[in-house]
Design a protein around this motif. Structure first.
Motif, PDB file in Angstrom:
ATOM      1  N   ALA A  42      29.543 -19.757 -36.322  1.00  0.00           N
ATOM      2  CA  ALA A  42      28.995 -19.649 -34.991  1.00  0.00           C
ATOM      3  C   ALA A  42      30.205 -18.870 -34.225  1.00  0.00           C
ATOM      4  CB  ALA A  42      29.341 -20.935 -34.420  1.00  0.00           C
ATOM      5  N   ILE A  43      31.412 -18.776 -34.488  1.00  0.00           N
ATOM      6  CA  ILE A  43      32.135 -17.808 -33.843  1.00  0.00           C
ATOM      7  C   ILE A  43      32.032 -16.437 -34.172  1.00  0.00           C
ATOM      8  CG2 ILE A  43      34.738 -17.170 -33.651  1.00  0.00           C
ATOM      9  CD1 ILE A  43      35.439 -20.110 -34.439  1.00  0.00           C
ATOM     10  N   GLY A  44      31.564 -16.008 -35.531  1.00  0.00           N
ATOM     11  CA  GLY A  44      31.398 -14.776 -35.838  1.00  0.00           C
ATOM     12  C   GLY A  44      30.092 -14.355 -35.281  1.00  0.00           C
ATOM     13  N   GLU A  45      28.819 -15.031 -35.110  1.00  0.00           N
ATOM     14  CA  GLU A  45      27.819 -14.739 -34.329  1.00  0.00           C
ATOM     15  C   GLU A  45      27.942 -14.245 -33.248  1.00  0.00           C
ATOM     16  OE1 GLU A  45      24.458 -15.392 -34.891  1.00  0.00           O
ATOM     17  OE2 GLU A  45      24.370 -16.320 -36.740  1.00  0.00           O
ATOM     18  N   TRP A  46      28.881 -14.566 -32.836  1.00  0.00           N
ATOM     19  CA  TRP A  46      29.340 -14.126 -31.125  1.00  0.00           C
ATOM     20  C   TRP A  46      30.538 -13.177 -31.007  1.00  0.00           C
ATOM     21  CZ3 TRP A  46      33.070 -17.130 -28.061  1.00  0.00           C
ATOM     22  CH2 TRP A  46      32.937 -16.853 -26.741  1.00  0.00           C
ATOM     23  N   ALA A  47      31.362 -13.143 -32.040  1.00  0.00           N
ATOM     24  CA  ALA A  47      32.632 -12.506 -31.863  1.00  0.00           C
ATOM     25  C   ALA A  47      32.442 -10.979 -32.383  1.00  0.00           C
ATOM     26  CB  ALA A  47      33.737 -13.072 -32.776  1.00  0.00           C
ATOM     27  N   VAL A  48      31.495 -10.767 -33.572  1.00  0.00           N
ATOM     28  CA  VAL A  48      31.342  -9.793 -34.400  1.00  0.00           C
ATOM     29  C   VAL A  48      30.497  -8.695 -33.444  1.00  0.00           C
ATOM     30  CG1 VAL A  48      30.550  -8.473 -36.433  1.00  0.00           C
ATOM     31  CG2 VAL A  48      31.706 -10.942 -36.660  1.00  0.00           C
ATOM     32  N   PRO A  49      29.431  -8.881 -32.940  1.00  0.00           N
ATOM     33  CA  PRO A  49      28.767  -8.005 -31.906  1.00  0.00           C
ATOM     34  C   PRO A  49      29.372  -7.696 -30.859  1.00  0.00           C
ATOM     35  CG  PRO A  49      27.091  -9.855 -32.542  1.00  0.00           C
ATOM     36  CD  PRO A  49      28.757 -10.299 -32.910  1.00  0.00           C
ATOM     37  N   ALA A  50      30.392  -8.499 -30.399  1.00  0.00           N
ATOM     38  CA  ALA A  50      31.461  -7.995 -29.057  1.00  0.00           C
ATOM     39  C   ALA A  50      32.575  -7.191 -29.593  1.00  0.00           C
ATOM     40  CB  ALA A  50      31.951  -9.426 -28.647  1.00  0.00           C
ATOM     41  N   ALA A  51      32.756  -6.776 -30.842  1.00  0.00           N
ATOM     42  CA  ALA A  51      33.848  -5.944 -31.238  1.00  0.00           C
ATOM     43  C   ALA A  51      33.461  -4.665 -30.680  1.00  0.00           C
ATOM     44  CB  ALA A  51      33.892  -5.779 -32.779  1.00  0.00           C
ATOM     45  N   PRO A  52      34.543  -3.834 -29.989  1.00  0.00           N
ATOM     46  CA  PRO A  52      34.409  -2.709 -29.464  1.00  0.00           C
ATOM     47  C   PRO A  52      33.971  -1.541 -30.437  1.00  0.00           C
ATOM     48  CG  PRO A  52      36.505  -3.271 -29.432  1.00  0.00           C
ATOM     49  CD  PRO A  52      36.015  -4.216 -29.930  1.00  0.00           C
ATOM     50  N   ARG A  53      33.186  -0.817 -30.435  1.00  0.00           N
ATOM     51  CA  ARG A  53      32.726   0.404 -31.419  1.00  0.00           C
ATOM     52  C   ARG A  53      32.631   1.784 -30.681  1.00  0.00           C
ATOM     53  NH1 ARG A  53      30.313  -4.240 -32.745  1.00  0.00           N
ATOM     54  NH2 ARG A  53      30.018  -5.052 -34.915  1.00  0.00           N
ATOM     55  N   PRO A  54      33.774   2.139 -29.706  1.00  0.00           N
ATOM     56  CA  PRO A  54      33.442   3.240 -28.909  1.00  0.00           C
ATOM     57  C   PRO A  54      33.482   4.528 -29.655  1.00  0.00           C
ATOM     58  CG  PRO A  54      35.736   2.555 -29.037  1.00  0.00           C
ATOM     59  CD  PRO A  54      35.021   1.461 -29.863  1.00  0.00           C
ATOM     60  N   ASP A  55      33.024   5.585 -29.153  1.00  0.00           N
ATOM     61  CA  ASP A  55      32.597   6.830 -30.021  1.00  0.00           C
ATOM     62  C   ASP A  55      32.682   7.866 -28.632  1.00  0.00           C
ATOM     63  OD1 ASP A  55      32.570   8.965 -31.787  1.00  0.00           O
ATOM     64  OD2 ASP A  55      30.450   8.407 -32.123  1.00  0.00           O
ATOM     65  N   THR A  56      34.053   7.958 -28.036  1.00  0.00           N
ATOM     66  CA  THR A  56      34.119   8.879 -26.723  1.00  0.00           C
ATOM     67  C   THR A  56      34.485  10.183 -27.095  1.00  0.00           C
ATOM     68  OG1 THR A  56      36.529   8.542 -26.734  1.00  0.00           O
ATOM     69  CG2 THR A  56      35.326   6.950 -25.749  1.00  0.00           C
ATOM     70  N   GLY A  57      34.487  10.506 -28.595  1.00  0.00           N
ATOM     71  CA  GLY A  57      35.004  11.701 -29.189  1.00  0.00           C
ATOM     72  C   GLY A  57      36.369  12.189 -29.131  1.00  0.00           C
TER      73      GLY A  57
END
Lengths: 191, 191
Positions: free
Chosen positions: B64-79
């Protein structure tokens, strides 16, 4: 400070053996299930011996951790901030490697997140005095012109990565990891 | 993946509402006092709906924590890694500012320190997938020649200081603190 007239004289060796009992109880049963009774029983003293020293459980538990954690704070004086950083990182590793502290700390932090009174007492008796000890190291570095960030940020950067690695992630750190960490912290913190 | 013949089909919206109930229970009563019964009651489902999804409490709570925490991980691609570092630090602040996670995380980490099975499940369902998400950001930076440390150390340095400041020390961080932190991390991590 002289003892107030009529106050009981507290024998330091008794305080030390009670402190040991508090830490052993904290590691074994955790803060939530620790009681003044269980500590008194383990230390072989009456409950009054505890209440003469601390007003209650929060003060007793956090003072016991502090008695032990604050003298253990690294206070290096190698002559250079680079050298001091290595000693401080190794001091943090040593502290978190201790079998009692590695069990006590996450438990107390969970209690602190639930209970503001625990958080305040933990800060007063453990975090703030430990931080004040290390602060002296950084203030000497600042006086030598070697500190490139605020003392506050430097304190966070010196404590956080080792805590994160060992306590939060419970991950190994070989000597190479620590070497690389120290070099990265030198770049982050030193002028 | 098609469902094996004879297996129950799990409705995703039901899984989502059970997950919400698990997180609410974790924040309210903590992991130790959470039970399959209490979650089923809160979610308005039978216990069998839980057991069809997870073998037991450890798996249910960490999933349950993962369902919510994993999609919230930042995956920036600012260059640029510099730009990505700021977004990742801000993502960590946002995550730890969430009222549920700030109560759940210290509690789960205390359980993980006591119970190796909790530690392993937490790692499998939360830490490792979150780290893998952020790892992609750092691998792109390495391919551009911008990463000056190992991916492993960079991941620690990006997560640790904000966690330490907010969750361990429960201390404020103004925008100036975060600016100074980002600059220090850029010096530590970038080539």
């Amino acid at each position: 400070m002289r003892n107030p007239v009529g106050a009981a004289v507290l024998r330091p060796e008794k305080t030390a053996s009670i402190t040991e009992a508090v830490l052993a109880e904290l590691a074994e049963v955790g803060y939530a299930r620790l009681s003044m009774e269980s500590v008194a029983r383990r230390a072989g003293v009456g409950k009054s011996a505890l209440y003469r020293r601390w007003p209650g459980k929060v003060a007793m538990a956090t003072a016991a951790i502090g008695e032990w954690a604050v003298p253990a704070a690294p206070r290096p004086d190698t002559g250079s901030l680079r050298g001091d950083i290595r000693v401080m990182v190794e001091g943090m590793v040593a502290w978190l490697s201790h079998p009692l502290i590695s069990r006590i700390l996450p438990d107390m932090l969970a209690e602190a997140a639930r209970e503001p009174a625990v958080a305040a007492a933990f800060r007063d008796n453990v975090t703030t005095p430990r931080r004040d000890a290390v602060r002296g190291v950084l203030e000497r570095a600042a006086a030598r012109g070697e500190l490139g960030v605020s003392v506050d940020l430097a304190l966070d950067l010196l404590g956080a990565p080792v805590y994160w690695r060992m306590s939060v992630r419970q991950e190994d750190h070989g000597p190479e990891y620590l070497d690389e960490l120290v070099e990265a912290l030198v770049r982050a913190i030193c002028t």
